[in-house]
Write a protein that holds these residues in place. Sequence first.
Motif, mmCIF file in Angstrom:
data_model
loop_
_atom_site.group_PDB
_atom_site.id
_atom_site.type_symbol
_atom_site.label_atom_id
_atom_site.label_comp_id
_atom_site.label_asym_id
_atom_site.label_seq_id
_atom_site.Cartn_x
_atom_site.Cartn_y
_atom_site.Cartn_z
ATOM 1 N N ASP A 132 0.873 -1.172 0.000
ATOM 2 C CA ASP A 132 0.000 0.000 0.000
ATOM 3 C C ASP A 132 0.911 1.222 0.000
ATOM 4 O OD1 ASP A 132 -1.723 2.069 0.416
ATOM 5 O OD2 ASP A 132 -2.759 1.174 2.120
ATOM 6 N N ARG A 133 1.032 1.864 -1.153
ATOM 7 C CA ARG A 133 1.997 2.952 -1.312
ATOM 8 C C ARG A 133 1.598 4.211 -0.558
ATOM 9 N NH1 ARG A 133 2.310 1.866 -7.762
ATOM 10 N NH2 ARG A 133 0.641 0.386 -7.365
ATOM 11 N N THR A 134 0.391 4.224 -0.014
ATOM 12 C CA THR A 134 -0.037 5.373 0.787
ATOM 13 C C THR A 134 0.116 5.100 2.286
ATOM 14 O OG1 THR A 134 -2.339 4.604 0.847
ATOM 15 C CG2 THR A 134 -1.693 6.022 -0.987
ATOM 16 N N ALA A 135 0.593 3.899 2.643
ATOM 17 C CA ALA A 135 0.738 3.525 4.053
ATOM 18 C C ALA A 135 2.105 3.953 4.578
ATOM 19 C CB ALA A 135 0.560 2.018 4.220
ATOM 20 N N ASP A 136 2.176 4.192 5.874
ATOM 21 C CA ASP A 136 3.419 4.637 6.518
ATOM 22 C C ASP A 136 4.252 3.414 6.900
ATOM 23 O OD1 ASP A 136 2.577 7.280 6.334
ATOM 24 O OD2 ASP A 136 1.572 7.229 8.279
ATOM 25 N N PHE A 137 5.281 3.090 6.102
ATOM 26 C CA PHE A 137 6.117 1.936 6.436
ATOM 27 C C PHE A 137 7.605 2.190 6.189
ATOM 28 C CE2 PHE A 137 4.604 1.288 2.066
ATOM 29 C CZ PHE A 137 5.795 1.120 1.391
ATOM 30 N N LEU A 138 7.977 3.383 5.773
ATOM 31 C CA LEU A 138 9.390 3.707 5.580
ATOM 32 C C LEU A 138 9.917 4.506 6.764
ATOM 33 C CD1 LEU A 138 9.380 4.768 1.807
ATOM 34 C CD2 LEU A 138 10.001 2.556 2.779
ATOM 35 N N PRO A 139 11.162 4.275 7.206
ATOM 36 C CA PRO A 139 12.162 3.430 6.567
ATOM 37 C C PRO A 139 11.909 1.942 6.792
ATOM 38 C CG PRO A 139 13.057 4.375 8.583
ATOM 39 C CD PRO A 139 11.704 5.004 8.370
ATOM 40 N N TRP A 140 12.140 1.177 5.751
ATOM 41 C CA TRP A 140 12.005 -0.279 5.806
ATOM 42 C C TRP A 140 13.026 -0.813 6.804
ATOM 43 C CZ3 TRP A 140 8.257 -3.120 3.865
ATOM 44 C CH2 TRP A 140 8.431 -4.482 3.684
ATOM 45 N N HIS A 141 12.584 -1.616 7.750
ATOM 46 C CA HIS A 141 13.447 -2.135 8.811
ATOM 47 C C HIS A 141 14.090 -0.994 9.593
ATOM 48 C CE1 HIS A 141 12.984 -6.241 7.528
ATOM 49 N NE2 HIS A 141 13.422 -5.965 6.315
ATOM 50 N N GLY A 142 13.358 0.110 9.776
ATOM 51 C CA GLY A 142 13.911 1.251 10.483
ATOM 52 C C GLY A 142 13.969 1.033 11.988
ATOM 53 N N ASP A 143 14.702 1.920 12.668
ATOM 54 C CA ASP A 143 14.791 1.856 14.128
ATOM 55 C C ASP A 143 13.408 2.075 14.740
ATOM 56 O OD1 ASP A 143 17.464 1.524 13.725
ATOM 57 O OD2 ASP A 143 18.049 3.525 14.416
ATOM 58 N N ALA A 144 13.203 1.488 15.913
ATOM 59 C CA ALA A 144 11.872 1.500 16.525
ATOM 60 C C ALA A 144 11.399 2.908 16.875
ATOM 61 C CB ALA A 144 11.876 0.622 17.783
ATOM 62 N N ASP A 145 12.330 3.833 17.165
ATOM 63 C CA ASP A 145 11.918 5.171 17.590
ATOM 64 C C ASP A 145 11.774 6.149 16.426
ATOM 65 O OD1 ASP A 145 14.676 5.178 17.085
ATOM 66 O OD2 ASP A 145 14.999 6.896 18.404
ATOM 67 N N VAL A 146 11.941 5.668 15.206
ATOM 68 C CA VAL A 146 11.874 6.554 14.033
ATOM 69 C C VAL A 146 10.456 6.548 13.475
ATOM 70 C CG1 VAL A 146 12.683 6.907 11.670
ATOM 71 C CG2 VAL A 146 14.292 6.221 13.460
ATOM 72 N N PRO A 147 9.824 7.725 13.354
ATOM 73 C CA PRO A 147 8.478 7.776 12.777
ATOM 74 C C PRO A 147 8.485 7.256 11.349
ATOM 75 C CG PRO A 147 9.066 9.878 13.800
ATOM 76 C CD PRO A 147 10.318 9.063 13.743
ATOM 77 N N ARG A 148 7.409 6.551 10.978
ATOM 78 C CA ARG A 148 7.299 6.016 9.621
ATOM 79 C C ARG A 148 6.518 6.986 8.732
ATOM 80 N NH1 ARG A 148 10.320 2.905 12.280
ATOM 81 N NH2 ARG A 148 10.529 0.696 11.733
ATOM 82 N N MET A 149 6.798 6.929 7.457
ATOM 83 C CA MET A 149 6.021 7.693 6.492
ATOM 84 C C MET A 149 5.873 6.881 5.217
ATOM 85 S SD MET A 149 8.611 10.733 5.197
ATOM 86 C CE MET A 149 8.759 11.414 6.836
ATOM 87 N N SER A 150 4.925 7.271 4.401
ATOM 88 C CA SER A 150 4.643 6.552 3.164
ATOM 89 C C SER A 150 5.601 7.002 2.062
ATOM 90 C CB SER A 150 3.210 6.809 2.726
ATOM 91 O OG SER A 150 3.059 8.152 2.293
ATOM 92 N N PRO A 151 5.724 6.216 0.967
ATOM 93 C CA PRO A 151 6.505 6.687 -0.176
ATOM 94 C C PRO A 151 5.993 8.018 -0.719
ATOM 95 C CG PRO A 151 6.038 4.345 -0.395
ATOM 96 C CD PRO A 151 5.245 4.826 0.780
ATOM 97 N N VAL A 152 4.685 8.217 -0.644
ATOM 98 C CA VAL A 152 4.113 9.491 -1.095
ATOM 99 C C VAL A 152 4.601 10.624 -0.200
ATOM 100 C CG1 VAL A 152 1.989 10.793 -1.467
ATOM 101 C CG2 VAL A 152 2.077 8.365 -2.058
ATOM 102 N N ALA A 153 4.538 10.427 1.109
ATOM 103 C CA ALA A 153 4.959 11.479 2.042
ATOM 104 C C ALA A 153 6.446 11.775 1.919
ATOM 105 C CB ALA A 153 4.613 11.071 3.471
ATOM 106 N N ALA A 154 7.267 10.731 1.729
ATOM 107 C CA ALA A 154 8.701 10.943 1.571
ATOM 108 C C ALA A 154 8.983 11.748 0.303
ATOM 109 C CB ALA A 154 9.439 9.605 1.527
ATOM 110 N N SER A 155 8.296 11.414 -0.790
ATOM 111 C CA SER A 155 8.463 12.171 -2.026
ATOM 112 C C SER A 155 8.027 13.619 -1.828
ATOM 113 C CB SER A 155 7.653 11.524 -3.147
ATOM 114 O OG SER A 155 8.065 10.181 -3.368
#
Length: 945
Positions: A132-155
Amino acid sequence: MSEKHESSADAAQSPPRYVVGIDLGTTNCAMCYVDTSQPEWQVATFRIPQWVDLGQIEKRETLPSFHYELTPSEAGGQNTGQSTAQEGGLGWQSDTDARSSCVGVLARDAGARHPGRRINSAKSWLSHDGVDRTADFLPWHGDADVPRMSPVAASAKYLDHLRGAWDDAFPDHPLNEQDVVITLPASFDEVARELTIKAAKQAGLKRVYLIEEPQAAFYAWINGHRKDWTDLVRPGQLILVCDIGGGTTDLTLIRVRPAGADNDQVQFHRVAVGRHLILGGDNMDLAVAKLAEAKLNADSGTGPPSASQWDRMVQAARSVKESMLDPGRGDTFTLHVAAEGAKLLSGAIQVELTADEIDATLLDGFFPRVKLSDRPSRQQSGFQEFGLPYAADPAVTRHLAEFLSEHRRSGIDQQDTESADRPDLVLFNGGVLAAPAIRQRIVDSLRDWFEKPGETWQPQVLASPRLDLAVARGAAYYAMVRRGQGVRIAANLGRSYYMQVQHDPPAALCLIPGDAEAGQKFRADDHPLHLQVGAPVQFPLWVSSTRLADRVGQLVSIDPNEMSALPPICTALVRGRRREETELNVCIESELSEIGTVGMYCVDAEHGKRWKLEFDIRSTLETDRDAHTGSGEMGGVVDSDTVEACADAIQSTFGDDADVKPNQIVKRLESITESGRNDWPPTLIRELWQFMADHETGRRKTPAHEARWLNLAGFCLRPGYGVAVDDWRVQQMWRLLHGRLAFPASQSRTESMIMWRRIAGGLTAGQQQQLAAPMLATLRSKSRRIEPHEANEFWRLVASLERLDVRQKIELGDIALKEFGRKKNVRLRPALLWALGRLGGRQPAYGPLNTTVPVDKAQSWIESLIAIAPPESDVPLTIVQLGRKTGDRYRDINESTRQRAVDYLRSRQADDHFISLIREGGTLDRDEQTAVFGDSLPLGIRLGR
C-alpha cells in the motif's frame, strides 16, 4: 504527455514568469528553470541550499533523495537555540522541523552511519505494486523510535524542500504559482503517476505537469544543441534513449520523421516504451556488497555481517562501484565498514576487491554480452534485501535485447522502406551511465546485434554532458514547448489497456488503444456487460506495450507474457434489500489524460447514467495479489438454486418473519449445500456473507441471534481478503459493527472478538489501532482485568492485528510471555503461545514485513520458551513461527539460536517439516496455515506468504 492541475481562476490569469523542471529522482533530485521574461531564454540550474553536515549549509546542484531522522545528540548539535534555523540556517524551515529531520546530503551521509533512521529509494517504493503505497512503512526495517512515512509522504518531503528553497530565493514568485514540470519514469504505472501528483499537492504545488524522463532527457539534448541539432539527425533514423538511474531502467524509442512532404524539417515521434524495471544503481550496490560479503566469509569464516553492518556495507559498496567504474581506477579497492558501538577497531570490516572482480560483478553481471535472441529470466530476483521487487534478471542487456526485438519496427508502415529498424542514435541518461565502461558495453552490444556482414557500423552516441541534470533541464525546456516555443516530441500512448471480463478462459476487452493521444475518449460498446446495481463489482485491469494494434472493444485472450497486471478498478453502490436489486446493460467509457492516466466509467446503455470506476489500490497489498488470477473465485461455484435456498434459510433465521432458531442455521446450510462449512468455496461464503449483511438488523432480535450472526458473518468473510472487493465487504462490517453491539452480553463480546480476528487481514492499520487501543489499556492497567471466559479470544484477537506498530507488538509479546509464567493462567497458555507466535512470526500471515518484530526480540522469546520447556503441544509451532528461516538477514535469527531451536524441537520429537522450516525455510502446509490462522482457510485462499 502532461497533466495540469489548476483552478479555472488560475487558467484565466496570465502565464507565470517562471517555468520549473524538477527531476524527482531515486537517488538525487534536481531543479532547473527558465525566466520567460528574458527574450533569449535559457535553462538555468537552481542551486539547492541544504544541510551537508551538522551545522553546515551549502548550495548544491542536486538534492540527494534521502530523508533522515536526527538522533537526539545530532539534533542538539545542529541547533542550539530557538533562532538557529533563522540565523544562517534554512530560513523557510521551522525550528521544530530543523531539529527533527533533514533531507539531502546530510540525510544521505548521516544515514550511512545510522541506516535505520534513513529513508531512501522512495521513488522505487512509489512504483511497488505489492504494498500500500499510501501507508506509513518507511524506513524499511527502520529503528523502533523513528516515525514512519509513506513513499508518497517521503516524495512530498523532497518536493517541499525544493519549494521552500525556491520561495526563499524568489519570494515574489513562489513556486506554487509557477508552472512546474515533474519527471517520472516512462514505465510508471497509473497508480504511481497519480501518487506523484498527490505528493506534489502535499508539497503545496498547484500548477503541476508530468513528463516522462526519457523524453525529458531528449529535450535536454535538443536544448543543448539548439543551433545544430538539425545537422545531427535525419528522417528515418531510430533513436534509443537508455535511462538507467539509481532505481529504474527505462528504455524508449524515438523515430525521426519528416515534418511534411515538401519540408526539410523533421519531427520526433516517441514510438515505444519498455517494461517497468526496478533495476539500477541500487542493485549494483547490492551486488558489490554481496561480493564483499562472500570474500569476507571465505577469508575469515566469520559468518554473515549483522543487519546494521550489512546496511553500512551496502553504503560503502556505492563508493566502490563509482570508483571502480571510473577510467582512472586502480587495480584494487578496499571496502571499509566501521565498527559497531564499543567494538572499535576490532569490529571493523575491511575487504579488498580487485578490478577484475568488480568487472565480473558489474559489467558481466549487469551488462553481459548476449545475443539479440536472448531473453531475461522470469524467476525471482536474488536481490530482496530491502523488500523491493527488483527485476528478476539483473542483465540490462537481456532486457534491452528483448525490448529492441519487440519494438525496433514500431512506427514503420508497410510502405515505409526508409525508416531504420536498428537504433542509429543512442542517448544515455541516468547516473549509472556516467560510467564510460558501461556505455561502451551497451554500444558494443548494439554493434554486435545489428552490424551487417561486411559492414563497419555502430550507433552514434548523442553527447549529454551532465547526466545528473539532464532530466531537470529537459523538463524546464518542455515547459517552454508547452508555451509554443522549442521543438516538440510527438508521443502517442504506446500502451494498450484492457479490462478482464472473464476468467475461464481469461479474456479482456481493449479499452484504450496503443495509438491513443492525450485528451481522447473511447467507448467499448461492442460487448455489453452486466452491472448489478447495489452490489460491488471489480474488473482486473491489464496493460501491454507490445499489443499496440488491438482496437477499442476488441475481445482478446490474456497472455501474461504480453500483458502486465494493473490494480483492478472497482465500484460499490449501496446495496438495498435483494428485491430492490436490478441488473443493467452497461458499456465502459474511458478517457486518457495528458499524462497517460486513465479514467473509466460504467455507463448505463439505456439511460446514460455513469459510475466512476476507481483504482483499487489496496488490492495490490501483499495479501491480495491474486485478484487478477481469481484464486478465491476458482475455489468452486455453487449452482444458483442452492444459493437461493441458502438465502431463504438465512432470511428464515434473521428476517422479519424468522421461524428458525439461530443455533440451527449452520446445520441447515450444511444440509442444503450437502457439505460441511469448512468445504464451502469462497464464492459461496461471500454470497452468504452478503445475505447476512442484508439481514444485519436481525441480529438485534436476541443475544443468541447476535452471537450467531457475528459468528457466521465472520466465518463467511474470513480471512478478510482473497476474493474480489473483499476490502469493500470488510469496510461494511466495520461500519455496521465497530462499537455497535446490540447486547452487552459476554457471548456477543466474545463472538465479536472472533469475528474481528477472522477478518483482521482486511482491516486497515488505523482500524486495527482502534481495536487494539482499549485492549492495550486493559493490559497496562493494574485495576482493570480481562474476564477469564473472554481471555482466550482477547489474546487471539490482539495478536492477529499484524498492522500494529513494532513497539506495540513487542510490548504485547513481553506481556504474553510474562502471563505465560503465571500459575493461574494454565488454561490460557495455548492462547498465549498462539499469540506469541503471531506477534513475533518471521513470516507474517498477511501483514507488511516492515512491522515484523526485530530479530533480537524474537530470539529472546525463543530462548525464554526453551528455558521454560513448557509441556504444551503448541510450543513447537510457536518456535517455528519465531525462528522460521526467510533468507532475509533483517528477519532471520542467528545461527546459535537456530541450532538451539532445532535441538529443542528434536527433543520434543517435532515433525521433520518443522525442523526444515527452521533450518532451510519454506512454506507452511495447509494444516500449519490453519493452526497459524486460528481457523480453517477457505478453499483456494492461502495466507499472504
